[in-house]
Design a protein around this motif. Sequence first.
Motif, PDB file in Angstrom:
ATOM      1  N   GLU B 106       0.733  -1.366  -0.031  1.00  0.00           N
ATOM      2  CA  GLU B 106       0.171  -0.058   0.016  1.00  0.00           C
ATOM      3  C   GLU B 106       0.758   1.209   0.027  1.00  0.00           C
ATOM      4  O   GLU B 106       2.017   1.077   0.298  1.00  0.00           O
ATOM      5  CB  GLU B 106      -0.991  -0.273   1.359  1.00  0.00           C
ATOM      6  N   TYR B 116      -3.018   4.446   1.203  1.00  0.00           N
ATOM      7  CA  TYR B 116      -3.960   4.356  -0.030  1.00  0.00           C
ATOM      8  C   TYR B 116      -3.587   2.799  -0.570  1.00  0.00           C
ATOM      9  O   TYR B 116      -2.483   2.327  -0.454  1.00  0.00           O
ATOM     10  CB  TYR B 116      -3.402   5.368  -1.008  1.00  0.00           C
ATOM     11  N   THR B 117      -4.520   2.207  -1.396  1.00  0.00           N
ATOM     12  CA  THR B 117      -4.533   0.870  -1.913  1.00  0.00           C
ATOM     13  C   THR B 117      -3.442   1.359  -3.221  1.00  0.00           C
ATOM     14  O   THR B 117      -3.244   2.575  -3.579  1.00  0.00           O
ATOM     15  CB  THR B 117      -5.728   0.335  -2.403  1.00  0.00           C
ATOM     16  N   ASN B 121      -6.964   4.304  -3.980  1.00  0.00           N
ATOM     17  CA  ASN B 121      -8.232   4.683  -2.968  1.00  0.00           C
ATOM     18  C   ASN B 121      -7.537   4.679  -1.521  1.00  0.00           C
ATOM     19  O   ASN B 121      -6.828   4.123  -1.037  1.00  0.00           O
ATOM     20  CB  ASN B 121      -8.937   3.336  -3.154  1.00  0.00           C
ATOM     21  N   GLN B 123      -7.681   4.108   2.136  1.00  0.00           N
ATOM     22  CA  GLN B 123      -8.078   3.113   2.992  1.00  0.00           C
ATOM     23  C   GLN B 123      -8.090   3.261   4.417  1.00  0.00           C
ATOM     24  O   GLN B 123      -8.649   2.670   5.203  1.00  0.00           O
ATOM     25  CB  GLN B 123      -7.556   1.962   2.631  1.00  0.00           C
ATOM     26  N   GLY B 124      -7.199   4.292   4.786  1.00  0.00           N
ATOM     27  CA  GLY B 124      -6.862   4.353   6.212  1.00  0.00           C
ATOM     28  C   GLY B 124      -6.614   5.886   6.780  1.00  0.00           C
ATOM     29  O   GLY B 124      -5.751   6.448   5.898  1.00  0.00           O
TER      30      GLY B 124
END
Lengths: 156, 420
Positions: B106, B116-117, B121, B123-124
């Motif tokens: 990531e 981010y992925t 995206n 994600q955290g």
Amino acid sequence: MDFHDYFDLTQLYADYAAAVSSGDWDLWPEFFTEECSYRLQPRENHERGFPLATLFFESKGMLKDRVYGIRETLFHDPYYQRLVVGTPLVRKVGGGRIDCEANYAVFRTKLSTETTVFNVGRTIDVVVRTPQGLKFESRLVVYDSELIPNAIIYPI
Amino acid sequence: MNESETTVTPKHIHWESTGTSRIPFEVYTDAAIHSKELDRFFYRNHWCYVGLEAEIPNIGDFKRTVVGERSVIMARGEDGGINVVENICAHRGMAFCRERHGNRKEFVCPYHQWSYTLQGNLQGVPFRRGVKQEGKVNGGMPADFDPAEHGLNKLAVAARGGVVFASFDHDIESLEDFMGPVILEYFDRLFNGRKLKILGYNRQRIPGNWKLMQENIKDPYHPGLLHTWFVTFGLWRADNKSRLVMDRLHRHAAMISTRGAAGKSGQVTQVSSFKETMQLHDPRFLDIVPEPWWGGPTAVMITLFPSLILQQQVNSVSTRHIQPDGHGAFNFVWTHFGFEDDTEEITQRRLRQANLFGPAGFVSADDGEVIEFSQQAFESRPLHHTLVEQGGREVGDTDHMVTETLIRGMYEYWRKVMEI
């Protein structure tokens, strides 16, 4: 390695630095054996295992062809270069060869301009004794400098 | 051309005619024009080069590079697909990716650890729901904070034959339409589906306007004059069988040439760069072995506007990435490669012939030098112009190389898009 051999080795490095700072490029191939290797390679390629070198020479003949290119075929802005070499670090002695390396910096001075740091890195060398004295059988010049300031014309 | 009240161009540029055979020095020296070029060529409507698939063979592999002057990351996602995202954290805008290559599960911005992925995206977000302390919740993002809205900036991606292009502008024609059928044919000749093998990089900084490198590879007039090796050994010179072709908009081009006889020949070698007696101490520099995929030509040089040059010069093949940095300089990154079915001998040959190219090359080192000295003159006298009239003032394909038609073609396109 005795003092005499180490003295010869430091002289070889000092002579080489003087030669490639002198502008007399014919001196340069004579530091090498007939069957030799000279490579000027970005550190990135060296560390990632990519074989590409910026200069990739496999014989003294190729070095002489480079000298001819510098003098006769490569259009370039004239410049002085000054090669400053650190004390050679001996890694291994035996089998008739010395494995050693040294840090270096090259300063470039173009006409009517200030001096700049042109290229820095280290050489990884194999030196052998010949009837004509110590010679480089192989010289791998690994440079840190990420961007070549336009062009490299002269040997490092 | 008269400047009307609605002209939004930063300043009046004087073209001597409606044609492009005389190019004002100002197109190379003006910062506002440069910004407009980035916007109209690099950030909109054009596919820009980001790399080769072979640079990121495994899931999680990434490479940091640029599109124009913007930092981007090319990464292979969990699904095996290629993603290109802008290297700007959605939170505080930091250019978070510092390594130039590597492998990650990531992307994490070190500043506040937003993650981010590989697709970009979000994600955290640490402390998104706040931090519990003594029975109450401190902080936290607003209830309506939606991670789906705060991913990294994703670029459109197109890949063909192992070469990856990206575009900030998602409303863009296909890569194939962008190249056009004529250029695509030569692109596919080089990238014909074989897996590529990376041989390594050369990086140089050329203190000249980025367009001058496009022009250098759209100028078949100079190689047989500036480059002794080309004229002396017959690799590229005016009497070689050759063809110049363009896409319909004249922005891209291919120069196609077949090696002729070396040695003396009529007017072509009556130039000071021809060295009749020149002989190599070690002829292995030119130990050329024809490859089946060449189909005749020994050299094809493709310019894909604005960001890329594709080189086949005998056994040496490379991509050359133009990375502008202000109007007066660009970084030029060479990626030499071979093919998966190359023998050790052919790999050695490619590495050896690479001595002709790159920042120290027997041929290419001169090109950077002439670009630098052109830029010096442009800066000193911006109201003057270059003269590009070899082979006439028109634009069109030719069956010879005694012409500057490709440069005229590029500026025809440039004037249309730049509206100046």
